[in-house]
Design a protein around this motif. Structure first.
Motif, PDB file in Angstrom:
ATOM      1  N   LEU A 185       0.820  -1.211   0.000  1.00 11.99           N
ATOM      2  CA  LEU A 185       0.000   0.000   0.000  1.00 11.99           C
ATOM      3  C   LEU A 185       0.856   1.265   0.000  1.00 11.99           C
ATOM      4  O   LEU A 185       0.513   2.260  -0.639  1.00 11.99           O
ATOM      5  CB  LEU A 185      -0.924  -0.004   1.213  1.00 11.99           C
ATOM      6  N   SER A 186       1.994   1.222   0.694  1.00  8.41           N
ATOM      7  CA  SER A 186       2.849   2.407   0.771  1.00  8.41           C
ATOM      8  C   SER A 186       3.358   2.826  -0.605  1.00  8.41           C
ATOM      9  O   SER A 186       3.560   4.013  -0.869  1.00  8.41           O
ATOM     10  CB  SER A 186       4.042   2.145   1.693  1.00  8.41           C
ATOM     11  N   ILE A 191       1.321   6.290  -6.316  1.00  9.11           N
ATOM     12  CA  ILE A 191       1.223   6.205  -7.777  1.00  9.11           C
ATOM     13  C   ILE A 191       0.286   7.295  -8.280  1.00  9.11           C
ATOM     14  O   ILE A 191      -0.808   7.497  -7.741  1.00  9.11           O
ATOM     15  CB  ILE A 191       0.692   4.823  -8.211  1.00  9.11           C
ATOM     16  N   ARG A 192       0.707   8.006  -9.297  1.00 11.33           N
ATOM     17  CA  ARG A 192      -0.137   9.048  -9.886  1.00 11.33           C
ATOM     18  C   ARG A 192      -1.350   8.414 -10.572  1.00 11.33           C
ATOM     19  O   ARG A 192      -1.233   7.374 -11.229  1.00 11.33           O
ATOM     20  CB  ARG A 192       0.640   9.872 -10.912  1.00 11.33           C
ATOM     21  N   PRO A 213       8.327  -0.564 -11.988  1.00 13.74           N
ATOM     22  CA  PRO A 213       8.057   0.802 -11.513  1.00 13.74           C
ATOM     23  C   PRO A 213       8.847   1.886 -12.268  1.00 13.74           C
ATOM     24  O   PRO A 213       8.677   3.064 -11.973  1.00 13.74           O
ATOM     25  CB  PRO A 213       8.537   0.729 -10.061  1.00 13.74           C
ATOM     26  N   ASP A 214       9.693   1.508 -13.228  1.00 14.15           N
ATOM     27  CA  ASP A 214      10.641   2.463 -13.806  1.00 14.15           C
ATOM     28  C   ASP A 214       9.982   3.669 -14.471  1.00 14.15           C
ATOM     29  O   ASP A 214      10.501   4.783 -14.393  1.00 14.15           O
ATOM     30  CB  ASP A 214      11.545   1.758 -14.827  1.00 14.15           C
ATOM     31  N   ASP A 222      11.621   2.746   1.269  1.00 12.84           N
ATOM     32  CA  ASP A 222      12.359   1.499   1.443  1.00 12.84           C
ATOM     33  C   ASP A 222      11.683   0.356   0.704  1.00 12.84           C
ATOM     34  O   ASP A 222      12.348  -0.480   0.088  1.00 12.84           O
ATOM     35  CB  ASP A 222      12.466   1.162   2.938  1.00 12.84           C
ATOM     36  N   GLU A 223      10.339   0.319   0.738  1.00 15.11           N
ATOM     37  CA  GLU A 223       9.616  -0.766   0.064  1.00 15.11           C
ATOM     38  C   GLU A 223       9.749  -0.659  -1.450  1.00 15.11           C
ATOM     39  O   GLU A 223       9.840  -1.668  -2.139  1.00 15.11           O
ATOM     40  CB  GLU A 223       8.140  -0.748   0.470  1.00 15.11           C
ATOM     41  N   LEU A 224       9.757   0.568  -1.976  1.00 12.83           N
ATOM     42  CA  LEU A 224       9.952   0.762  -3.411  1.00 12.83           C
ATOM     43  C   LEU A 224      11.349   0.319  -3.817  1.00 12.83           C
ATOM     44  O   LEU A 224      11.522  -0.354  -4.843  1.00 12.83           O
ATOM     45  CB  LEU A 224       9.726   2.220  -3.796  1.00 12.83           C
TER      46      LEU A 224
END
Length: 549
Positions: A185-186, A191-192, A213-214, A222-224
């Motif tokens: 969720l974080s 996300i836009r 995610p690029d 940290d999770e990303l």
């Protein structure tokens, strides 16, 4: 059964570019018009699932009501976006600009579109605005759908009410992504909305995949960082219509979650669909009347090209000696063309090796040099046409049937579903004409010539992300498609009410509340019969937008 149970609707918006967005906007406005007790049918929608063009309307509506906006303001925003924002031109300007193309973000058309969506439609809103208990809204289950290009599964940007008793390691609000690519969720919350819309409407051929995610503009966390380290990322995302262009499965999953929470589940599913079940017969390319150059073989062409190259060389030498400028220019043009043809031949010869075709198959290909151009022409056009037919018709129509079968082949959804299709009320459409002949619908539901004409024009618009100037000003296409969403929704509600009155098997206990609205809906239908645009005109006049011509 719940105490004071009220009608609960699941609403799905199909893909189909601006045609789908405008039709969906019409559906939203008509559902808002019909009131049951203390709230509208639109406020009775507890689950929404959108795909591609339908996501344009669905995302803007969800973000709008979460921000406390009324439907009129949301309508004005969507209408102005489709009518005034030159999406293609702005995206091309973004593509050639040097801004926002740093790090690993690919300079691509879909990423440029995402930036324009973010700026002009969502005012930089992020998915996290929907993932909060603050300012509760009637949408308890939300799913904006794309397809991931690693396992060919649906990739859902979704948010649901909590599951009371989730299984071990099961997210209590449903999976964001899918079981192979689960987003915490974080990460999802930053996300836009523009990136989500881009992923959902990234149709093959028109766009390249948008990579997660690029290509997504995300805040560092940290999770990303941990996600980026996983070998399975990045993953390409494309149009949700590839696996479910009607957005039906997420609605059924929402119903399952409701039942798990000891709820009564959905009372009615409405699938708003701008795609057609019909398909034109495949046309074989007919061999054209031969011109002299179509009778040449590739071997002859390359032989002629060789002699032209020699002649151009002699011509250049002669022009230099005799200072003949015209001959020099002519010989140079011929030489350049000959070299290009030679290079093209070399490239074609190298293609099999590029695709690792075994020599066993490459050697016999030399025989193809003897074939005439007209044969190659047919070989090429028949293959291209069949591939386009496969991707644009055969595949999508087959997937469409499979998705609808989840509802129509399941007895539990009898008298609990409505398909609201853009093409339904066209002139001589088989569906309503057959129902009229068989007495399944009353004669007053026969659409007027004005409605048939409007529905035909709305259904005939192509799947694009723009309206041309002529479509807006001369053809009045945007208003016509919105109107089609309104009067088709009105018609389908009346047909549903008539059907349930004859046979209420499996109908929800709260459906009588909807049946009580029949006279109100019928009165609207009579108005649509006389003027299909009356409702869209009312909206537009009240908001100082364009009235129908």
């Amino acid at each position: 059964m719940e105490k004071n149970q009220s009608l609960k609707i699941g609403l799905a918006f199909s893909g189909g570019g601006f045609r789908a967005a405008a039709f969906s906007l019409g559906v939203l406005t008509y559902l808002d018009r019909i009131k049951i007790l203390d709230k509208s049918l639109l406020e009775s929608v507890v689950a929404i699932s959108t795909v591609s063009g339908g996501t344009i309307a669905g995302t803007r509506y969800a973000v709008g009501i979460k921000n406390g906006e009324g439907l009129h303001k949301i309508y004005q925003s969507l209408y102005s976006f489709m009518a005034k924002v030159d999406l293609v031109s702005l995206s091309l300007d973004r593509l050639v600009s040097n801004d926002c193309w740093s790090n690993n973000r690919v300079r691509s058309m879909i990423n440029a579109f995402a930036d324009i969506y973010d700026q002009h439609l969502f005012d930089h809103a992020k998915f996290g605005i929907l993932c909060t208990e603050d300012n509760p809204i009637h949408l308890r289950h939300i799913s904006f759908n794309s397809t991931e290009f690693a396992t060919a599964h649906q990739f859902r940007f979704q948010w649901s009410e909590k599951i009371l008793h989730p299984a071990e390691n099961e997210p209590e609000r449903g999976i964001i992504g899918n079981k192979y690519y689960q987003l915490p969720l974080s990460v999802a919350s930053v996300i836009r909305m523009g990136d989500i819309l881009a992923a959902s409407s990234c149709f093959p051929g028109g766009f390249e995949p948008i990579n997660f995610p690029d290509d997504f503009i995300l805040s560092n966390s940290d999770e990303l960082s941990a996600l980026k380290q996983e070998s399975s990322y990045p993953v390409g995302l494309m149009d949700g219509g590839i696996v479910d262009n009607q957005g039906i499965e997420p609605i059924l999953l929402a119903n399952t979650r409701m039942l798990r929470n000891h709820d009564t589940g959905l009372d009615l599913i409405i699938v708003s669909d701008v795609t057609s079940p019909y398909m034109e017969k495949y046309k074989v390319s007919i061999q054209k009347k031969s011109n002299w150059w179509r009778e040449l073989s590739l071997k002859q062409i390359f032989l002629i090209n060789f002699f032209l190259l020699l002649l151009s060389g002699f011509g250049l030498s002669w022009s230099i000696i005799h200072q003949d400028i015209f001959l020099a220019i002519f010989s140079t043009v011929v030489a350049v063309l000959s070299v290009l043809i030679n290079l093209m031949g070399r490239f074609l010869k190298s293609v099999p090796k590029r695709f690792h075709v075994p020599d066993l198959f490459v050697k016999p290909l030399a025989r193809l040099m003897k074939l005439k151009v007209l044969v190659y022409e047919n070989l090429l056009f028949n293959r291209v046409n069949s591939l386009l037919k496969l991707a644009g018709d055969v595949f999508l129509k087959h997937v469409r049937k499979l998705n609808y079968s989840m509802i129509y082949e399941n007895e539990s959804w009898k008298n609990r579903s409505i398909m609201n299709a853009i093409y339904e009320l066209r002139k001589d459409e088989e569906g309503y004409t057959k129902k009229l002949k068989e007495g399944k619908i009353s004669a007053e539901l026969a659409p007027s010539g004005k409605i048939q004409e409007a529905a035909g024009r709305a259904a005939g618009m192509g799947t694009t992300l723009w309206f041309t100037k002529d479509e807006l000003e001369k053809e009045n296409m945007l208003n016509t498609i919105i109107a089609c969403g309104q009067f088709t929704m009105c018609w389908n509600l009346l047909e549903f009410i008539g059907k349930v009155k004859k046979d209420s098997t499996n109908a929800s206990p709260v459906i009588p509340d909807l049946l009580a609205c029949e006279q109100k809906i019928l009165k609207d239908w009579e108005s649509f019969q006389f003027d299909p645009h009356w409702m869209v005109d009312h909206y537009n006049v009240s908001l100082n937008l364009k009235k129908s011509g």
